[in-house]
Design a protein around this motif. Structure first.
Motif, short mmCIF file in Angstrom:
data_model
loop_
_atom_site.label_atom_id
_atom_site.label_comp_id
_atom_site.label_asym_id
_atom_site.label_seq_id
_atom_site.Cartn_x
_atom_site.Cartn_y
_atom_site.Cartn_z
N CYS A 28 0.84 -1.25 0.12
CA CYS A 28 0.01 0.09 -0.13
C CYS A 28 0.71 1.11 0.02
CB CYS A 28 -1.01 0.21 1.27
SG CYS A 28 -2.42 -1.09 1.24
N ASP A 34 0.75 8.13 1.33
CA ASP A 34 -0.01 8.45 2.65
C ASP A 34 -1.01 7.52 2.79
OD1 ASP A 34 -1.37 9.17 0.24
OD2 ASP A 34 -2.18 11.04 1.05
N ALA A 35 -1.00 6.16 2.54
CA ALA A 35 -2.16 5.17 2.75
C ALA A 35 -2.39 5.16 4.25
CB ALA A 35 -1.49 3.83 2.18
N SER A 36 -3.51 4.96 4.71
CA SER A 36 -4.02 4.91 5.98
C SER A 36 -3.84 4.03 6.79
CB SER A 36 -5.48 5.69 6.00
OG SER A 36 -6.25 4.89 5.51
N VAL A 37 -4.12 3.58 7.86
CA VAL A 37 -4.08 2.52 8.52
C VAL A 37 -5.23 1.76 8.18
CG1 VAL A 37 -4.06 1.66 11.13
CG2 VAL A 37 -2.52 3.24 10.48
N ASN A 38 -6.33 2.37 8.06
CA ASN A 38 -7.50 1.60 7.79
C ASN A 38 -7.26 0.88 6.45
OD1 ASN A 38 -8.99 2.01 9.59
ND2 ASN A 38 -10.30 3.87 8.79
N GLU A 39 -6.74 1.91 5.45
CA GLU A 39 -6.55 1.08 4.01
C GLU A 39 -5.57 -0.21 4.17
OE1 GLU A 39 -6.50 4.47 0.82
OE2 GLU A 39 -5.53 5.03 2.26
N ARG A 48 -9.50 -3.41 11.97
CA ARG A 48 -8.65 -2.47 12.61
C ARG A 48 -7.89 -2.46 13.93
NH1 ARG A 48 -9.12 3.49 11.89
NH2 ARG A 48 -9.07 4.16 14.08
N THR A 57 0.75 2.63 16.49
CA THR A 57 0.62 4.06 15.74
C THR A 57 0.97 3.85 14.21
OG1 THR A 57 2.71 4.65 16.12
CG2 THR A 57 1.28 5.47 17.89
N ARG A 58 0.50 4.76 13.45
CA ARG A 58 0.64 4.61 11.93
C ARG A 58 2.35 4.68 11.80
NH1 ARG A 58 1.76 7.60 7.56
NH2 ARG A 58 0.90 6.69 5.42
N THR A 114 6.66 10.66 7.62
CA THR A 114 6.11 10.08 9.01
C THR A 114 7.35 10.11 9.80
OG1 THR A 114 4.70 8.80 7.54
CG2 THR A 114 4.91 8.39 9.84
#
Lengths: 197, 197
Positions: A28, A34-39, A48, A57-58, A114
Motif C-alpha cells: 500500500c 499516505d495510505a491510511s492505517v484503515n486502508e 483495525r 500507531t501509524r 512520517t
C-alpha cells in the motif's frame, strides 16, 4: 471473562497477522505514500483493532514496514557476490533485486513524511552503503566514470528502478524486459562518455 | 443587490486569481499528487469559493494545471532547435527544461489518479512526441543506441529528471549541478555500451 491464554496456536495466528499486515503495508505504501492505517488493515484482511494490537500507531507501522523491506533488500544484496568485476556485480545486483529495491525506495518515500530523518538514515544506511561501496570500487578500478559523484550515480540507479516499477504498474513496460533494460542503461550511464563522443 | 458589473479591473483580478491558482496547483500537485482543492486554494492565497468560481471541480482544476505545465513545456521545446546533432539537441533540451519537464511529469502523475487515460494521452501527446522524434532521429543517425526501445529511452530521461527534482527538494542535490549531471548521465546512457566493454 478469563484472560485468553497465549497458546502456541494463538502465537502462530499473531505471527501470521503481523506478516499479512507488513506485506499489505509495503504494498500500500509503495503505491500510495499516505495510505491510511484503515486502508492497510483492509488490504491485509485484518480488523483495525487487530492491526492496532500489533502496531500502536501509524508511525510504528510505517517504521516496521520500512525495516522489513530494507532487511529483505539487504539479505538479497548480502547473498550476492559484490566483490568481483564491478560491472558484472552491478548487473547481478540489478537483475536479482531491482523490484525489491524499487519497492523499498517507494516505502522509504512514504516514511520520509512520517519518521524523523535521522531514524530513516540509520535504517537504510547499510543497504545504501553496499551500493556506494560497489560504485566507489568501480570508480577506483576505472570501470565506472569518476566525473560524477557516487551519491548521484547511486541515485540514478534508484530513480531508474523506481521509474521502471511505476512503468510496469501502468502497463507501459513488460516486467520480463525490465531487468535487462535497467542493466543495459545503468551500465552505459556508469561507463561514461563513449570514446570519441 | 445588483449584479456586479464586469469591469476591466474585475477581469484583471480574475485573470490574476486564475494565474495564482494554476501556479499553486502545479506546485502542490507536484509535491503531493492527492493535494486537495482546499490546500491549493490556501497555497494560492485565494478563498475556496473564488477557486470554485473558476474551476467547478477538482478534476477541472487538475486538467487545467496539467494543460498549463504541458503548454509551458512545449513552448520551451518549440523554441529549441531540436533538428541539429542529436546529442547536442538532447543536451540543450535537458539544460533548458529539465525542471519544467520534471514538474510536468509530477503533475502528470497526479492527473493519472483523476483524469481518464485517453484525456491524458491527448494532452501530453505533443511534447512527448517531440522527445520521441529526437530519440528516433538519433537512433537512425547512429548517435543513440538502438538496442533499447524509444519509449524506454524517453522514460529514462523523464525518470531521471523527476528523480533529480526530488533530490533537489530533499537537499541531496545542488540545483546548479543538476543539469550537467543529468546531461552527462543521459547522453552516456543513450550512447550505449562503450567499445570494448
Amino acid at each position: 471473562m478469563a484472560r485468553a491464554e497465549v497458546t502456541p496456536a494463538r502465537r502462530a495466528d499473531a505471527r501470521q497477522n503481523i506478516e499479512k499486515i507488513l506485506g499489505a503495508a509495503v504494498a500500500c505504501l509503495g503505491r500510495k505514500p499516505d495510505a491510511s492505517v484503515n486502508e492497510i488493515a483492509q488490504a491485509a484482511g485484518v480488523g483495525r483493532m487487530t492491526l492496532y494490537g500489533h502496531f500502536a500507531t501509524r508511525e510504528a507501522l510505517v517504521e516496521a514496514a520500512l525495516r522489513r523491506v530494507l532487511e529483505d533488500g539487504d539479505a538479497v544484496l548480502e547473498d550476492l557476490d559484490l566483490d568481483g568485476d564491478p560491472p558484472a556485480a552491478l548487473r547481478a545486483l540489478i537483475e536479482s533485486s531491482w523490484l525489491l529495491i524499487a519497492q523499498a525506495s517507494a516505502v522509504l518515500e512514504a516514511a520520509q513524511a512520517t519518521l524523523p530523518p535521522e531514524r530513516i538514515r540509520e535504517l537504510h544506511a547499510k543497504p545504501e552503503l553496499r551500493v556506494h561501496d560497489l560504485i566507489r570500487r568501480g570508480q577506483a578500478e576505472g570501470a565506472f566514470r569518476d566525473d560524477l559523484p557516487v551519491e548521484w550515480l547511486a541515485g540514478v540507479l534508484f530513480h531508474l528502478m523506481k521509474g521502471a516499477a511505476a512503468d510496469v504498474v501502468r502497463n507501459r513496460l513488460d516486467p520480463a524486459d525490465a531487468p535487462r533494460y535497467l542493466a543495459e542503461t545503468v551500465l552505459a550511464a556508469y561507463a561514461g562518455p563513449r570514446a570519441g563522443v
